[in-house]
Design an enzyme around this catalytic site. Structure first.
Site, PDB file in Angstrom:
ATOM      1  N   HIS A   1       0.633  64.147  15.537  1.00 29.05           N
ATOM      2  CA  HIS A   1       1.804  63.284  15.757  1.00 29.05           C
ATOM      3  C   HIS A   1       1.695  62.013  14.900  1.00 29.05           C
ATOM      4  CE1 HIS A   1       4.914  61.189  18.288  1.00 29.05           C
ATOM      5  NE2 HIS A   1       4.224  60.135  17.870  1.00 29.05           N
ATOM      6  N   GLU A   2       0.540  61.365  14.968  1.00 24.03           N
ATOM      7  CA  GLU A   2       0.377  60.096  14.229  1.00 24.03           C
ATOM      8  C   GLU A   2       0.517  60.297  12.725  1.00 24.03           C
ATOM      9  OE1 GLU A   2       0.590  57.451  15.804  1.00 24.03           O
ATOM     10  OE2 GLU A   2       0.256  58.345  17.776  1.00 24.03           O
TER      11      GLU A   2
ATOM     12  N   HIS B   1       3.917  60.020  11.492  1.00 27.50           N
ATOM     13  CA  HIS B   1       4.312  58.637  11.174  1.00 27.50           C
ATOM     14  C   HIS B   1       3.740  58.224   9.822  1.00 27.50           C
ATOM     15  CE1 HIS B   1       6.138  57.930  15.006  1.00 27.50           C
ATOM     16  NE2 HIS B   1       5.019  57.891  15.695  1.00 27.50           N
TER      17      HIS B   1
ATOM     18  N   HIS C   1      10.062  58.474  15.451  1.00 30.63           N
ATOM     19  CA  HIS C   1      10.102  59.325  16.642  1.00 30.63           C
ATOM     20  C   HIS C   1      11.366  60.176  16.673  1.00 30.63           C
ATOM     21  CE1 HIS C   1       7.012  56.830  19.067  1.00 30.63           C
ATOM     22  NE2 HIS C   1       6.462  57.877  18.475  1.00 30.63           N
TER      23      HIS C   1
END
Lengths: 373, 81
Positions: free
Chosen positions: A119-120, A123, A129
């Protein structure tokens, strides 16, 4: 999906990363592997490459820290915020920080580092998001077995909007043509199915981009691409069940489900699983089956199950409950269907015949027992 | 699932929600003292959060909203800065 406003991602395809320190919660080799796999999630679907360096400054600097850690975004102790990462740019841009006050793990106790890192790094590559609850880039944490993890379509679309699709072919898992010699065979001893359902007397076995169709017990099994039969249905269906009274099959993927009425996907598909009564903590359904004996539909999620009343079209109260409490001998169910009064449950390489009347497993079968090999 | 802060108390919920919205939705300080006309900024931020996370948009700290607020998550803000 969303991308960071005004940030078009990295202007190069070859990125470097460095692991500045380690959490004591895991072996260093486990951390290395989780990080490497998390990058692979993104490199599998884009032209990006990620090379680890051990000295100097990398594009994506990875560290574990607690509370205040020099970036104006202090961590908050156990739980709450687990990690954060910065959008692509020089300096702190792209860097990923993991809260050392969490308990990191390569399993399901505590927080799975691979899932959070994947997930990170979204980014770090420029994804904001997502508001799609089944997306990896949805803000809240939800455990998925790493070996079963597949990057959801919303995230694939997001990252490919920034970097395009992978040009070199991915390691082939399922070929485009179902009759290709490398197509997974139902006769492989270790075959597993994503989902199984009946459909007007046939048995349908979903596997990645394809499905097998067992028309009758005496016929040869047919294999087709899902997209050929149902163009609006996604690949990698995770659960499916037939409710004969309405002549419908419901197929699930992530937080959405599609209704196949007769042989056609309805125009109002996909729908949200939360409309069925699932809490928001549920991000995907592992398996589903309508049981003629109890006249209930059972939904299986991790080691829990829900009971759904098709007449009232609502979840029964008092759920979820543990699978093992209602189905002794079973703790997880990955696919299920009903045939001739018995429930058939798939988990890993096993298939269990379960008698609802006797409330016990009556036979242990091979996964591919329904298919003439 | 991990231990969570105490729930069910409206005052606790409101404080927790305010901190959550400050952290992830850029809610400004002292919103509860705001005397400006129009909708309460806290209500607006709750609605923004509910809409972004695919919840039913009520503007209230209902149980579903509180449940999602208590879930562990990424620290990056959901609202553009």
């Amino acid at each position: 999906f969303n991308i960071f406003p005004g940030n078009k991602g990295w202007n190069k395809k070859e990125l470097t990363y460095r692991i500045l320190n380690y959490t004591p919660d895991m072996l260093q080799s486990e951390v290395d592997y989780a990080i490497q796999r998390a990058f692979k999630v993104w490199s599998d679907v884009t032209p990006l490459t990620f090379t680890r360096i051990y000295s100097g400054v990398s594009d994506i600097e990875i560290s574990f820290a607690a509370q205040v850690h020099n970036d104006y975004y202090p961590f908050d102790g156990p739980h709450g915020t687990l990690a954060h990462a910065f959008a692509p740019s020089s300096g702190i841009g792209g860097d990923a920080h993991f809260d050392e006050d969490e308990t990191w793990t390569s399993g399901s106790n505590g927080y799975n580092l691979f899932i959070v890192a994947a997930h990170e790094f979204g980014h770090s590559l420029g994804l904001f998001h997502s508001s799609d609850p089944s997306a990896l880039m949805y803000p809240t944490y939800h455990f998925t077995e790493p070996s079963e993890f597949r990057l959801p379509e919303d995230d694939v679309n997001g990252i490919q909007s920034l970097y395009g699709a992978r040009t070199a072919p991915e390691e082939p898992t399922v070929p485009e043509k179902p009759n290709d010699p490398s197509t997974p065979s139902t006769c492989l001893p270790n075959i597993t199915f994503d989902a199984v359902t009946t459909l007007r007397g046939e048995i349908i076995f979903f596997k990645e981009k394809t499905f097998w169709r067992q028309i009758s017990q005496n016929s040869e099994v047919e294999q087709h691409l899902i997209s050929t039969f149902w163009p609006t249905l996604p690949n990698h269906i995770q659960a499916a069940y037939e409710f004969q009274d309405r002549d419908q099959v419901l197929a699930f993927k992530g937080a959405k489900y599609w209704v196949i009425s007769g042989y056609e996907v309805t125009e109002d598909s996909p729908k949200s699983i939360y409309d069925l009564g699932f809490p928001r903590t549920v991000r995907k359904v592992d398996a589903a089956v309508y049981d003629d004996n109890s006249r209930k539909t059972y939904f299986f999620v991790n080691d829990n199950y829900w009971s759904y009343d098709e007449q009232k079209q609502s979840m029964d109260s008092g759920f979820p409950k543990k699978i093992v409490d209602r189905f002794p001998g079973l703790t997880k169910i990955r696919a299920a269907f009903q045939k001739d009064g018995f429930l058939y449950f798939f988990d890993g390489h096993h298939q269990y015949e379960f008698s609802s009347a006797k409330r016990r497993v009556t036979r242990l079968l091979k996964n591919n027992s329904w298919i003439k090999c | 699932f991990p231990a969570e802060p105490p729930r069910g108390n409206e005052e606790n919920d409101a404080k927790f929600a305010e901190e959550y919205l400050k952290r992830y939705y850029n809610l400004q300080n002292n919103v509860r003292q705001s005397r400006k006309k129009g909708e309460n900024p806290l209500t607006l931020k709750i609605k923004e959060m509910q809409q972004f996370l695919g919840l039913k948009v009520t503007g209230k700290l209902d149980s579903e909203t509180m449940e999602v607020m208590h879930q562990p998550r990424c620290g990056f803000v959901d609202a553009g800065e």
